[in-house]
Design an enzyme around this catalytic site. Structure first.
Site, PDB file in Angstrom:
ATOM      1  N   SER A  84      17.686   7.187 -24.518  1.00  0.00           N
ATOM      2  CA  SER A  84      18.449   7.490 -25.707  1.00  0.00           C
ATOM      3  C   SER A  84      19.504   6.447 -26.068  1.00  0.00           C
ATOM      4  CB  SER A  84      19.161   8.836 -25.536  1.00  0.00           C
ATOM      5  OG  SER A  84      20.122   8.768 -24.500  1.00  0.00           O
TER       6      SER A  84
ATOM      7  N   SER B  59      18.054   6.966 -19.742  1.00  0.00           N
ATOM      8  CA  SER B  59      18.592   6.449 -21.008  1.00  0.00           C
ATOM      9  C   SER B  59      19.449   5.199 -20.921  1.00  0.00           C
ATOM     10  CB  SER B  59      19.401   7.533 -21.706  1.00  0.00           C
ATOM     11  OG  SER B  59      18.524   8.466 -22.252  1.00  0.00           O
TER      12      SER B  59
ATOM     13  N   LYS C 185      28.839   4.261 -25.947  1.00  0.00           N
ATOM     14  CA  LYS C 185      27.833   5.185 -26.494  1.00  0.00           C
ATOM     15  C   LYS C 185      28.530   6.383 -27.133  1.00  0.00           C
ATOM     16  CE  LYS C 185      23.546   7.547 -25.011  1.00  0.00           C
ATOM     17  NZ  LYS C 185      22.721   7.921 -23.823  1.00  0.00           N
TER      18      LYS C 185
HETATM   19  N1  GLN Z   1      14.253  10.079 -22.376  1.00  0.00           N
HETATM   20  C1  GLN Z   1      14.710  11.154 -21.546  1.00  0.00           C
HETATM   21  C2  GLN Z   1      14.798  12.429 -22.348  1.00  0.00           C
HETATM   22  O1  GLN Z   1      14.392  12.423 -23.444  1.00  0.00           O
HETATM   23  C3  GLN Z   1      16.013  10.795 -20.911  1.00  0.00           C
HETATM   24  C4  GLN Z   1      17.149  10.919 -21.841  1.00  0.00           C
HETATM   25  C5  GLN Z   1      18.431  10.524 -21.193  1.00  0.00           C
HETATM   26  O2  GLN Z   1      18.463   9.915 -20.131  1.00  0.00           O
HETATM   27  N2  GLN Z   1      19.525  10.907 -21.824  1.00  0.00           N
HETATM   28  O3  GLN Z   1      15.241  13.422 -21.878  1.00  0.00           O
END
Ligand code: GLN
Length: 503
Positions: free
Chosen positions: A155, A179, A80
Site C-alpha cells: 500500500s 506494504s 505515509k
Molecule cells: N498488500 C497487503 C494487503 O493488501 C499488505 C498491505 C499492507 O502491508 N498494509 O493487505
C-alpha cells in the site's frame, strides 16, 4: 553544483555538518523536484512546503549557533498518510477522513520532529493500507517512476515512489503484509519492516493491530538504518512496544560482512508463480553472497502454504473491528441519507460509511465481520490464529540452523495499472513472500538486486531474521549492496534511465 536531490540521507547529513549546503537548500531542492514531477508520479497527497522550509531554517539557525543536533537534523523526509501528523491532513487515502487534521502526532512523527527533519508532506497509499498497488487510494493511483504506466506497489506506493523519483531522500512507510517491502522491490528502493513492537504504533491509524509496523523507505541500507534508529524505541503509549534497547542497526549496516554467515533460501518462496527474471536476479544475488563467504543452504518451511490464507482471515478480522470507529459521529465526513428527514444516528452512520469507504475496504470489513461472527469464529479466525502459532514454531526451527533467510520480495516486477484491480485474489497472491514476517512478528528487509531481463524493471531480495535481530538484516543487506554496487559501478537508482524522463 551537485543536484542535492540525488544525495543519500547520509551524504546530506555529512554535507550539512560540513556546511557545504544548508537544510533550506536541500529542502527547497526536494520541493522543486516535487513540483516538477509529482503531477505525473502522484506520490504525495499533501505537500507542506511552508512547514518543511520553516523546520529547515530553524535547523540551519541552530546549527549556525553551534547547537548539538541529531545526525539526520535537516534531512527532509516524507511520511505515509496513515501516521498522525499534528496540523497536517491525515487521510489514510480514504474519503472518510478527507479534511481531518489530527490534533496530535504519532510517536514516529514526534520523533522525526524532535530530531529536526523537515516533513515534506504526506504520501499516497491504498485506502487504510489495504492493497498492493496504491490503486485503492480514494485520491487516485501513484505511478511507478520506472514506468509510469505501471503500479509502484502498495500500500505504500507513495512513499516508495517519492524516494525512487528523488522527491525525498527518506520516507516512512507501514507494513501490515508487505506494504513497505513490496513497493521497495517494485521501485528499486530499500524497505524495512522492523520486528513487531520495535517501532511505536501510537498514532498509526490501525489496519490490523497485530500485524502493522512502521519502518524506513530509503535508497541505501545505511540510510534505512539511520532512520530505523531514529524512529525506534520503547513507547509507554503502545502496550505492544518492546521495552528493550533498539538493535544496533547502524553499526550492523557499517559492518557489512557476511563471511561465515549462514543464509537459508526458503524453498517454498521462489518456485511456481515467480517470474523467471525475478528468480534469475535473486539467484545472481545469492551467488554474490556465496562468493563473499556466506554459507548458503536450502530451508523448507512447509506451513508457509497456509500463511496467505491465514493472513486474509486475521487481517480483515482486525480491520473490521478497527474501522468500526469511523462512524461519522466523532470525526470524518458525515453524509446524511438521501431523502430521509430527521435520520437516526444509525442511518447517518450507514450512509456515511457507504459514501466514505471504497470497495476494497468494504470487501474486507464484510470478510472480517463474517470470519468473526459466532458460529464461524472457530472455523475461520480461530484456525488462522493456530496457523500463526505453527508458522512461528517453524520459523523458530529454521532460525536454529541459519542466521537469516532469503527469498524474492515479490513474485513479479511492477505490473500495468489496472491489470489486477478487478481481481482481488490475483493481487493478494503478490503478498505471498512478505506476509509471513507480519504473521510471526519477525523483521524483513527488501533490497534492490537488479532488473528483470524480460521488462527491465527492479527486482527485490528479501532478508528475514528472528525477532529483535533486525541488525542481522542490515549487516547482510549492506554487504550485498556493496557487492552489487561494485558490479554495477554505482547504485541501481542512479543508473535508471527512466528517471531522467520525469525531470
Ligand atoms: N498488500 C497487503 C494487503 O493488501 C499488505 C498491505 C499492507 O502491508 N498494509 O493487505
Amino acid at each position: 553544483m551537485t543536484d542535492l536531490t540525488r544525495l543519500t540521507a547520509d551524504e546530506i547529513a555529512r554535507g550539512l555538518s560540513a556546511r557545504e549546503f544548508t537544510s533550506a537548500e536541500v529542502t527547497q531542492a526536494n520541493l522543486d523536484r516535487i513540483a516538477a514531477v509529482d503531477g505525473d508520479i502522484h506520490a504525495f497527497l499533501h505537500v507542506d512546503a511552508d512547514g518543511a522550509l520553516a523546520t529547515a531554517r530553524d535547523i540551519d539557525d541552530r546549527r549556525g549557533k553551534g547547537e548539538q543536533l541529531s545526525y539526520l537534523a535537516g534531512v527532509p523526509i516524507a511520511v505515509k498518510d496513515v501516521l498522525a501528523t499534528e496540523g497536517l491532513p491525515t487521510t489514510c487515502g480514504s474519503k472518510i477522513l478527507e479534511g481531518w487534521i489530527p490534533p496530535y502526532d504519532a510517536t514516529v512523527t514526534a520523533k522525526i520532529k524532535a530530531a529536526g527533519l523537515p516533513i515534506l508532506g504526506k504520501t499516497n497509499m491504498d485506502e487504510f493500507a489495504m492493497g498492493s498497488s496504491t490503486e485503492h487510494s480514494a485520491y487516485g493511483p501513484t505511478r511507478n517512476p520506472w514506468d509510469r504506466t505501471r503500479i509502484p506497489g502498495g500500500s505504500g506506493g507513495g512513499s516508495a515512489a517519492a524516494v525512487a523519483a528523488f522527491e525525498a531522500p527518506l520516507a516512512v512507510g507501514t507494513d501490515t503484509g508487505g506494504s513497505i517491502r513490496q513497493p521497495g522491490a517494485l521501485t528499486g528502493t530499500v524497505g524495512v519492516k522492523p520486528t513487531y513492537g520495535g517501532i511505536s504504533r501510537y498514532g498509526l491509524v490501525a489496519m490490523a493491530s497485530s500485524l502493522d509496523q512502521a519502518g524506513p523507505v530509503t535508497r541505501t541500507v545505511l540510510d534505512a538504518a539511520l532512520l530505523h534508529e531514529l524512529i525506534a524505541g520503547h513507547d509507554p503509549m503502545d502496550s505492544t512496544s518492546i521495552p528493550e534497547p533498539v538493535p544496533a542497526v547502524v553499526a550492523a549496516a557499517r559492518r557489512a560482512d557476511v563471511k561465515g554467515l549462514k543464509i537459508g533460501i526458503v524453498t517454498e518462496l521462489g518456485g511456481d508463480g515467480f517470474q523467471p527474471g525475478v528468480r534469475a536476479r535473486f539467484d545472481d544475488a545469492v551467488e554474490l553472497l556465496t562468493s563473499a563467504g556466506a554459507e548458503v543452504v536450502e530451508v523448507s518451511i512447509p506451513s508457509l502454504k497456509y500463511a496467505l490464507g491465514a493472513y486474509y482471515l486475521v487481517m480483515p478480522s482486525e480491520a473490521s473491528s478497527n474501522l468500526a470507529k469511523f462512524d461519522a459521529m466523532r470525526y470524518g465526513v458525515r453524509v446524511p441519507p438521501a431523502g430521509v428527514d430527521d435520520p437516526s444516528a444509525e442511518q447517518v452512520m450507514s450512509s456515511s460509511r457507504d459514501a466514505g469507504f471504497g470497495d476494497e475496504v468494504k470487501r474486507r470489513i464484510i470478510l472480517g465481520t463474517y470470519a468473526l461472527s459466532s458460529g464461524y469464529y472457530d472455523a475461520y479466525y480461530g484456525s488462522a490464529q493456530k496457523v500463526r502459532t505453527i508458522l512461528a514454531r517453524d520459523f523458530a526451527a529454521a532460525f536454529a540452523d541459519v542466521d537469516v533467510l532469503v527469498s524474492p520480495t515479490s513474485p513479479t516486477t511492477a505490473y500495468p495499472l489496472g491489470e489486477k484491480l478487478d481481481d482481488p485474489l490475483a493481487m493478494y497472491l503478490g503478498d505471498v513472500a512478505t506476509i509471513p514476517a507480519n504473521l510471526v512478528g519477525i523483521p524483513g528487509l527488501s533490497l534492490p538486486v537488479g532488473l528483470a531481463d524480460e521488462d527491465d524493471l527492479p527486482v527485490g531480495l528479501q532478508f528475514l531474521a528472528p525477532q529483535k535481530a533486525d541488525d542481522r538484516l542490515y549487516n547482510a543487506a549492506a554487504a550485498l549492496e556493496r557487492l552489487l554496487e561494485e558490479k554495477w559501478g554505482g547504485t541501481l537508482l542512479a543508473k535508471a534511465p527512466q528517471l531522467e524522463e520525469v525531470r
